[in-house]
Design a protein around this motif. Structure first.
Motif, PDB file in Angstrom:
ATOM      1  N   UNK A 430       0.792  -1.229   0.000  1.00 43.77           N
ATOM      2  CA  UNK A 430       0.000   0.000   0.000  1.00 43.77           C
ATOM      3  C   UNK A 430       0.817   1.269   0.000  1.00 43.77           C
ATOM      4  N   UNK A 431       2.125   1.206   0.289  1.00 49.39           N
ATOM      5  CA  UNK A 431       2.936   2.403   0.267  1.00 49.39           C
ATOM      6  C   UNK A 431       3.189   2.836  -1.172  1.00 49.39           C
ATOM      7  N   UNK A 432       3.201   4.132  -1.378  1.00 49.58           N
ATOM      8  CA  UNK A 432       3.437   4.668  -2.710  1.00 49.58           C
ATOM      9  C   UNK A 432       4.903   4.501  -3.068  1.00 49.58           C
ATOM     10  N   UNK A 433       5.184   3.821  -4.180  1.00 52.55           N
ATOM     11  CA  UNK A 433       6.550   3.531  -4.613  1.00 52.55           C
ATOM     12  C   UNK A 433       6.939   4.476  -5.736  1.00 52.55           C
ATOM     13  N   UNK A 434       8.208   4.800  -5.860  1.00 54.70           N
ATOM     14  CA  UNK A 434       8.653   5.656  -6.968  1.00 54.70           C
ATOM     15  C   UNK A 434       8.516   4.929  -8.300  1.00 54.70           C
ATOM     16  N   UNK A 435       8.295   5.677  -9.337  1.00 52.34           N
ATOM     17  CA  UNK A 435       8.137   5.087 -10.666  1.00 52.34           C
ATOM     18  C   UNK A 435       9.501   4.763 -11.261  1.00 52.34           C
ATOM     19  N   UNK A 436       9.516   3.807 -12.189  1.00 49.99           N
ATOM     20  CA  UNK A 436      10.749   3.459 -12.883  1.00 49.99           C
ATOM     21  C   UNK A 436      11.527   2.328 -12.259  1.00 49.99           C
ATOM     22  N   UNK A 437      11.074   1.779 -11.133  1.00 42.45           N
ATOM     23  CA  UNK A 437      11.778   0.677 -10.484  1.00 42.45           C
ATOM     24  C   UNK A 437      10.769  -0.397 -10.102  1.00 42.45           C
ATOM     25  N   UNK A 438      11.130  -1.643 -10.356  1.00 45.55           N
ATOM     26  CA  UNK A 438      10.273  -2.788 -10.035  1.00 45.55           C
ATOM     27  C   UNK A 438      10.684  -3.364  -8.687  1.00 45.55           C
ATOM     28  N   UNK A 439       9.738  -3.488  -7.782  1.00 48.31           N
ATOM     29  CA  UNK A 439       9.986  -4.015  -6.448  1.00 48.31           C
ATOM     30  C   UNK A 439       9.576  -5.476  -6.428  1.00 48.31           C
TER      31      UNK A 439
END
Length: 455
Positions: A430-439
């Motif tokens: 649910x935390x907002x992740x930065x764009x451009x990186x796959x977690x």
């Protein structure tokens, strides 16, 4: 003429005993007692030349106004960060480190910085001419900085009272002595008495005092342990004297947290603060190499990426070698046992060598996943996919636990252009992740090889 009174003191903790003891009953250290003179031959006791220090009177707790501990900038971003935003007026700060690591250079840079503070630099190890030579090399931004080579505490306190500086630097506490005690400078009783006097003066006048301390061969600050209890802040200056990078780490701080670090680079003109440690801890190669992984670490509020290098080769002798530079060798052995038990890798037949880039000493458990990734890459002699980094803690059952401040590690990896980061699958969603990186979340260590080598 009064009889000379002697006693035995423990060099480690300052415990006093009437006779020599093989083992200190307070700290358990062996062969640490030294004999010192604690009483003078005559009955006269010299008074401090400083004059009368301001006396304080007891007050009711409800009548005491809370202080906001206003921070005073030292003109050095990295030092201010470790102190929690700057120094607090009236605090006593202790800086320790190995010989030649740069303690005197750092303290002189603080004294010469253009911070608007009236500074008195007291040196018991160097002459004024030697300090001037170093100051010329560093650069003099504060022309009002006063240099005072002296070792007698009474004269030092007298000059502090006369000059009324905002900041006092003592280099070093092991060279200062007081006439109140007959033992030589650097002894347990001298260090304890001099530090207590400086603390009283700092608290009653609001003058900030920075003292430099030596360390022993095992890396602890020299002198009695009570020295660290007396001061408000203890900073440890770490690094390899053969390497250009240094770390200033907070060990104790009564006015802030102790998890911050400051990174410096030793240059010809002094120490330069490194605002982005990742720039010195990551190496770019023309082609992928096996045994190299990138881990996302975090010290305090500062995340950075560091390169982990591992070499796994066949054991030429009966007992395999385990060597770690910058990492706890016992923890490395534990991680290798997890790989052998949970992944089936035959580590008992392999020599394993581990190294962290930049000569850094890392104690972050969130780098467990990066260490194991480097070992797996070297074991199979297969480079890790480009743009992949790791952040996670590994348990004995092979489970992957979330690393502290994982979200900040992900943001730092995305800022530096990494396309994929491997973290714990138990990380809250649910935390907002930065764009451009796959977690990528994994829950056990046996899932790590697939996540590392898939393009």
């Amino acid at each position: 003429m009064a009889k000379i009174k002697k006693a035995f003191f423990c060099r480690n903790c300052g415990f006093e005993a009437p006779k020599w003891l093989g083992k200190c009953p307070s700290c358990g250290e062996w062969n640490s007692f030294t004999e010192e003179i604690i009483a003078r031959e005559n009955n006269s006791v010299p008074a401090l030349v400083a004059g009368d220090l301001p006396r304080s009177a007891p007050r009711r707790v409800c009548d005491i106004h809370e202080s906001d501990h206003k921070r005073i900038g030292l003109g050095n971003t990295e030092v201010d960060r470790v102190l929690g935003g700057g120094m607090v007026a009236g605090s006593l700060i202790l800086i320790g480190g190995e010989p030649g690591i740069g303690k005197s250079t750092l303290s002189l840079q603080i004294a010469l910085a253009a911070n608007g503070l009236k500074t008195l630099y007291v040196s018991g190890e160097e002459s004024a001419e030697q300090i001037r030579m170093r100051a010329t090399r560093i650069g003099i931004a504060n022309e009002a900085c006063m240099i005072y080579p002296e070792t007698l505490l009474e004269n030092i306190v007298a000059q502090i009272g006369e000059q009324q500086p905002d900041l006092v630097v003592i280099d070093s506490i092991q060279t200062i002595y007081t006439e109140l005690i007959d033992s030589s400078a650097g002894s347990v009783s001298q260090i304890r008495e001099c530090a207590a006097t400086l603390l009283k003066y700092a608290k009653t006048t609001g003058t900030t005092v920075i003292i430099i301390g030596h360390i022993t061969k095992d890396g602890t600050i020299a002198g009695p342990k009570i020295l660290e209890h007396i001061v408000d802040v203890v900073l440890q200056f770490e690094g390899d004297s053969n390497n250009t990078y240094r770390i200033l780490r907070g060990i104790k701080n009564r006015f802030g947290a102790t998890f911050e670090i400051g990174v410096f680079e030793m240059l010809d003109n002094g120490l330069r603060g490194v605002n982005n440690p990742s720039e010195i801890l990551l190496t770019h190669y023309e082609e992928p190499l096996s045994g190299i992984a990138v881990g996302a670490s975090a010290d305090g509020i500062r995340p950075y990426l560091i390169e982990v290098q591992a070499l796994v080769s066949g054991a030429a002798y009966g007992t395999p070698q385990r060597t770690a530079t910058g990492f706890d060798a016992r923890r490395m052995s534990m991680l290798l046992a997890v790989l052998e038990k949970r992944v089936g890798m035959k580590m008992f037949q392999k020599d394993v060598f581990l190294n962290f880039a930049g000569g850094f000493k890392v104690a972050d458990t969130g780098l467990d996943l990066a260490v194991m990734a480097a070992v797996i890459s070297s074991y199979y002699d297969r480079p890790i996919a480009k743009g992949v980094c790791c952040a996670g803690e590994v348990g004995l059952s092979g489970e992957i636990r979330p690393a502290p401040r994982t979200e900040q590690r992900i943001s730092e990896a995305a800022r530096l252009g990494f396309r994929r980061i491997i973290v714990s699958g138990y990380l809250p969603k649910g935390n907002k992740r930065p764009s451009g990186i796959e977690v990528i979340g994994i829950s056990s260590i046996d899932q790590l090889p697939k996540a590392l080598f898939v393009e």
